[in-house]
Enzyme design. Structure first.
Site: not given
Length: 313
Positions: A161, A185, A252, A255, A278, A287
């Protein structure tokens, strides 16, 4: 009639702060996340206040009215859904802490949103971007151009990220390991493999004279490191030099390119999920839809019977 804020009747700002403190302490929410939640909740409580509503004593009606107002203000369905998620978390917090007797947001349906595929660059386009960055670094040899090459190499090699990338510690650039330990995160740590080209780009970046400090990409900013905005702006300049439309290129997007190119070459979806950090594999599955569209296009364009199917009987 309203009363002065007390511990039993806290102000709206105190309620927001209590919720944010909980997110930071119990869930490890990042500073950017907390800032966004504060903006969203301040807007929500301001709307309730204008209508004379108390957030601890409302039912579902005012929440629905607020969501409808977001639509009239032009907020996208995806943004409105994120706003409702924030509001739901806030009301669940008020209920759990005993400030409210129920959760008025529970029966409110989220805005329906279509699945939008992320923008992705082809391998050829990423090669052109890297070639342009290398050309600029070799032509002027400045610390800024070398830093830019390092950022692009590292981002495409790792799929970090952008917030994780710009906040890498200086020690990451001289690691002898072939991986980075990244805190993502929610404070979750993960291992991210490094390519030799990415390691070489970091070493070259650090070899250039520049400001010292704890960050791999130091800058004169409040955080002490490069900002997302500065990186995105400089990346668009490299995109233009590579002959790509600048509006198609962002940190992004790189990424996304990392993930889709791995899957395109046979990588396991669970592995890509781990590399991206994730929490839910459903987020990674977007994706596979990109690959589905490419495969459909390939069959449509290359299958020997595709033209016959289009001809009238």
């Amino acid at each position: 009639m309203s009363t002065a804020p007390t511990s039993e009747n806290p102000s709206g700002e105190a309620l927001i702060q209590g919720y944010l403190d909980m997110l930071a302490a119990e869930r490890g929410a990042a500073a950017n996340t907390l800032s966004a939640y504060r903006r969203d909740l301040s807007d929500y409580l301001a709307a309730l206040t204008r209508d004379g509503r108390d957030p601890v004593r409302i039912e579902a009606g005012p929440v629905r009215a607020y969501m409808a107002d977001l639509e009239t203000r032009g907020l996208s369905a995806a943004s409105a859904a994120r706003r409702l998620s924030c509001i739901r978390g806030f009301h669940r917090f008020l209920y759990a802490e005993g400030f409210a007797e129920g959760d008025p947001s529970a029966p409110v349906a989220a805005p329906r949103k279509g699945r939008t595929l992320p923008k992705v660059l082809s391998v050829t386009e990423v090669d052109a971007l890297l070639a342009a960055a290398r050309g600029q670094a070799e032509a002027d040899g400045t610390g800024r151009s070398r830093r830019m090459l390092c950022l692009i190499e590292l981002l495409y090699a790792t799929g970090l990220r952008v917030s994780e990338l710009i906040a890498l510690p200086r020690a990451a650039g001289s690691t002898r390991e072939r991986y980075l330990v990244v805190k993502g995160k929610g404070g979750r740590e993960r291992l991210v493999p490094l390519t030799e080209m990415a390691r070489a780009a970091m070493r070259d970046h650090l070899a250039r004279p520049g400001p010292d400090g704890p960050w791999l990409f130091p800058a004169d900013s409040a955080s002490g490191h490069l900002t997302r905005q500065s990186f995105a702006r400089d990346l668009k300049e490299v995109a233009a030099a590579a002959g790509l439309r600048p509006d198609r290129v962002s940190p992004h997007v790189l990424r996304h390119a990392f993930a889709s190119h791995l899957l395109q070459n046979g990588a396991d979806l669970r592995i890509v999920q781990e590399l991206l950090g994730h929490a839910d594999i459903a987020t990674t599955q977007i994706y596979t839809h990109i690959l589905d569209e490419r495969l459909k296009g390939m069959v449509r364009d290359l299958h020997p019977l595709s033209d016959a199917e289009d001809e009238p009987a």
